[in-house]
Design a protein around this motif. Structure first.
Motif, mmCIF file in Angstrom:
data_model
loop_
_atom_site.group_PDB
_atom_site.id
_atom_site.type_symbol
_atom_site.label_atom_id
_atom_site.label_comp_id
_atom_site.label_asym_id
_atom_site.label_seq_id
_atom_site.Cartn_x
_atom_site.Cartn_y
_atom_site.Cartn_z
ATOM 1 N N ARG A 77 0.816 -1.220 0.000
ATOM 2 C CA ARG A 77 0.000 0.000 0.000
ATOM 3 C C ARG A 77 0.848 1.268 0.000
ATOM 4 O O ARG A 77 0.434 2.288 -0.526
ATOM 5 C CB ARG A 77 -0.954 0.002 1.193
ATOM 6 N N GLU A 78 2.039 1.221 0.599
ATOM 7 C CA GLU A 78 2.897 2.405 0.686
ATOM 8 C C GLU A 78 3.933 2.472 -0.429
ATOM 9 O O GLU A 78 4.774 3.359 -0.444
ATOM 10 C CB GLU A 78 3.611 2.433 2.044
ATOM 11 N N GLY A 79 3.926 1.519 -1.341
ATOM 12 C CA GLY A 79 4.895 1.529 -2.430
ATOM 13 C C GLY A 79 5.706 0.246 -2.474
ATOM 14 O O GLY A 79 5.319 -0.773 -1.898
ATOM 15 N N ASN A 80 6.833 0.284 -3.160
ATOM 16 C CA ASN A 80 7.669 -0.899 -3.351
ATOM 17 C C ASN A 80 8.095 -1.512 -2.026
ATOM 18 O O ASN A 80 8.275 -0.820 -1.026
ATOM 19 C CB ASN A 80 8.910 -0.545 -4.168
ATOM 20 N N VAL A 81 8.272 -2.828 -2.056
ATOM 21 C CA VAL A 81 8.745 -3.563 -0.882
ATOM 22 C C VAL A 81 10.108 -4.162 -1.203
ATOM 23 O O VAL A 81 10.436 -4.390 -2.361
ATOM 24 C CB VAL A 81 7.753 -4.685 -0.482
ATOM 25 N N PRO A 82 10.928 -4.400 -0.166
ATOM 26 C CA PRO A 82 12.220 -5.046 -0.428
ATOM 27 C C PRO A 82 12.019 -6.468 -0.959
ATOM 28 O O PRO A 82 10.926 -7.028 -0.865
ATOM 29 C CB PRO A 82 12.894 -5.066 0.937
ATOM 30 N N GLU A 83 13.080 -7.030 -1.500
ATOM 31 C CA GLU A 83 13.006 -8.394 -2.026
ATOM 32 C C GLU A 83 12.490 -9.348 -0.952
ATOM 33 O O GLU A 83 12.932 -9.323 0.189
ATOM 34 C CB GLU A 83 14.386 -8.844 -2.512
ATOM 35 N N ILE A 84 11.559 -10.199 -1.345
ATOM 36 C CA ILE A 84 10.949 -11.174 -0.442
ATOM 37 C C ILE A 84 11.786 -12.450 -0.468
ATOM 38 O O ILE A 84 12.192 -12.906 -1.539
ATOM 39 C CB ILE A 84 9.513 -11.520 -0.904
ATOM 40 N N VAL A 85 12.034 -13.032 0.690
ATOM 41 C CA VAL A 85 12.700 -14.332 0.754
ATOM 42 C C VAL A 85 11.696 -15.343 1.287
ATOM 43 O O VAL A 85 11.123 -15.150 2.361
ATOM 44 C CB VAL A 85 13.954 -14.299 1.654
ATOM 45 N N VAL A 86 11.464 -16.381 0.506
ATOM 46 C CA VAL A 86 10.545 -17.447 0.889
ATOM 47 C C VAL A 86 11.380 -18.648 1.315
ATOM 48 O O VAL A 86 12.211 -19.126 0.549
ATOM 49 C CB VAL A 86 9.614 -17.832 -0.285
ATOM 50 N N HIS A 87 11.169 -19.107 2.532
ATOM 51 C CA HIS A 87 11.895 -20.273 3.054
ATOM 52 C C HIS A 87 11.010 -21.502 2.896
ATOM 53 O O HIS A 87 10.065 -21.693 3.656
ATOM 54 C CB HIS A 87 12.271 -20.052 4.520
ATOM 55 N N ALA A 88 11.328 -22.312 1.895
ATOM 56 C CA ALA A 88 10.536 -23.499 1.588
ATOM 57 C C ALA A 88 11.090 -24.718 2.319
ATOM 58 O O ALA A 88 12.300 -24.844 2.522
ATOM 59 C CB ALA A 88 10.534 -23.754 0.078
ATOM 60 N N THR A 89 10.196 -25.573 2.727
ATOM 61 C CA THR A 89 10.567 -26.857 3.330
ATOM 62 C C THR A 89 9.762 -27.942 2.634
ATOM 63 O O THR A 89 8.733 -27.672 2.012
ATOM 64 C CB THR A 89 10.251 -26.892 4.842
ATOM 65 N N HIS A 90 10.250 -29.153 2.742
ATOM 66 C CA HIS A 90 9.475 -30.256 2.188
ATOM 67 C C HIS A 90 8.156 -30.323 2.937
ATOM 68 O O HIS A 90 8.112 -30.192 4.155
ATOM 69 C CB HIS A 90 10.251 -31.573 2.290
ATOM 70 N N SER A 91 7.076 -30.468 2.194
ATOM 71 C CA SER A 91 5.746 -30.383 2.798
ATOM 72 C C SER A 91 5.280 -31.727 3.341
ATOM 73 O O SER A 91 5.786 -32.779 2.977
ATOM 74 C CB SER A 91 4.740 -29.863 1.773
ATOM 75 N N SER A 92 4.280 -31.632 4.210
ATOM 76 C CA SER A 92 3.632 -32.812 4.773
ATOM 77 C C SER A 92 2.183 -32.809 4.314
ATOM 78 O O SER A 92 1.571 -31.753 4.171
ATOM 79 C CB SER A 92 3.651 -32.758 6.307
ATOM 80 N N GLU A 93 1.647 -33.997 4.099
ATOM 81 C CA GLU A 93 0.249 -34.080 3.712
ATOM 82 C C GLU A 93 -0.618 -34.105 4.955
ATOM 83 O O GLU A 93 -0.411 -34.914 5.857
ATOM 84 C CB GLU A 93 -0.032 -35.315 2.867
ATOM 85 N N LEU A 94 -1.563 -33.182 5.009
ATOM 86 C CA LEU A 94 -2.567 -33.169 6.071
ATOM 87 C C LEU A 94 -3.782 -33.882 5.502
ATOM 88 O O LEU A 94 -4.383 -33.433 4.532
ATOM 89 C CB LEU A 94 -2.927 -31.736 6.464
ATOM 90 N N LYS A 95 -4.097 -35.031 6.064
ATOM 91 C CA LYS A 95 -5.286 -35.776 5.669
ATOM 92 C C LYS A 95 -6.111 -35.902 6.932
ATOM 93 O O LYS A 95 -5.673 -36.504 7.905
ATOM 94 C CB LYS A 95 -4.907 -37.137 5.098
ATOM 95 N N LEU A 96 -7.297 -35.301 6.937
ATOM 96 C CA LEU A 96 -8.049 -35.135 8.161
ATOM 97 C C LEU A 96 -9.522 -35.464 7.933
ATOM 98 O O LEU A 96 -10.106 -35.039 6.937
ATOM 99 C CB LEU A 96 -7.904 -33.677 8.612
ATOM 100 N N THR A 97 -10.090 -36.221 8.855
ATOM 101 C CA THR A 97 -11.520 -36.469 8.845
ATOM 102 C C THR A 97 -12.150 -35.765 10.041
ATOM 103 O O THR A 97 -11.468 -35.431 11.006
ATOM 104 C CB THR A 97 -11.839 -37.978 8.912
ATOM 105 N N PHE A 98 -13.420 -35.544 9.958
ATOM 106 C CA PHE A 98 -14.171 -34.868 11.013
ATOM 107 C C PHE A 98 -15.238 -35.825 11.549
ATOM 108 O O PHE A 98 -15.657 -36.737 10.850
ATOM 109 C CB PHE A 98 -14.833 -33.606 10.457
ATOM 110 N N PRO A 99 -15.711 -35.600 12.773
ATOM 111 C CA PRO A 99 -16.706 -36.506 13.352
ATOM 112 C C PRO A 99 -18.127 -36.280 12.835
ATOM 113 O O PRO A 99 -19.031 -37.006 13.208
ATOM 114 C CB PRO A 99 -16.617 -36.213 14.855
#
Length: 171
Positions: A77-99
């Motif tokens: 909103r205020e203008g340009n932002v500094p370079e963004i660094v994204v820290h990626a990790t190997h993902s986990s699968e969330l498999k979830l059921t509900f009652p």
């Protein structure tokens, strides 16, 4: 239009190639698909560019089978932002059921612990919620007609996942 630039690295600082999505924060609504403003892919050096950002707040997330990263809020909103660094990790699968069985037309909504939506999927009967996420704390909800019917809190840590219902005591 403004440019948002950055790079994606893994836990060792090595570049990662993956897809990223930039979504306007003010255009999200619980129970509705997350609108995508722009998509970009990181190159062999992990660098990415979003060419057409407006002056607003965005959510930056990664897409893919193998990688996840914490959702980041970017305020342009205020203008340009500094370079963004994204820290990626190997993902986990969330498999979830509900009652409870989700009623027709309902959705699974996954939010960060801060309430930022990271995933919306149609809930199809007893079909479980299935999404890939990075380490962190989340809320997984069944939402129908704008009302939350059930909430499960989820904590994903290296090598384990803990899920408990909103009203249940942690052990």
């Amino acid at each position: 239009a403004m440019k948002i630039t950055g790079r994606v690295v893994d836990e060792n600082g090595a570049p990662v190639q993956l897809s990223l999505q930039l979504r306007p924060l003010d255009a999200t609504a619980a129970g509705h698909p997350l609108p995508s403003t722009d998509e970009a892919a990181s190159d062999g050096e992990g660098r990415f560019v979003f060419e057409h950002a407006g002056r607003r707040k965005y959510l930056l997330s990664v897409e893919g089978e193998d990688w996840a990263a914490p959702v980041q809020t970017i305020d342009v909103r205020e203008g340009n932002v500094p370079e963004i660094v994204v820290h990626a990790t190997h993902s986990s699968e969330l498999k979830l059921t509900f009652p409870i069985e989700p009623p027709p037309g309902s959705n699974y909504v996954v939010d960060t612990a801060d309430g930022i939506p990271v995933c919306v999927q149609p809930a199809d009967g007893w079909q479980p919620l299935s999404v890939r996420l990075g380490n962190g704390e989340y809320r997984a909800r069944i939402v129908a007609n704008g009302r939350t019917l059930w909430t499960r809190h989820v904590i994903i840590q290296p090598g384990q996942m803990i899920a408990f219902d909103e009203n249940a005591q942690r052990k």
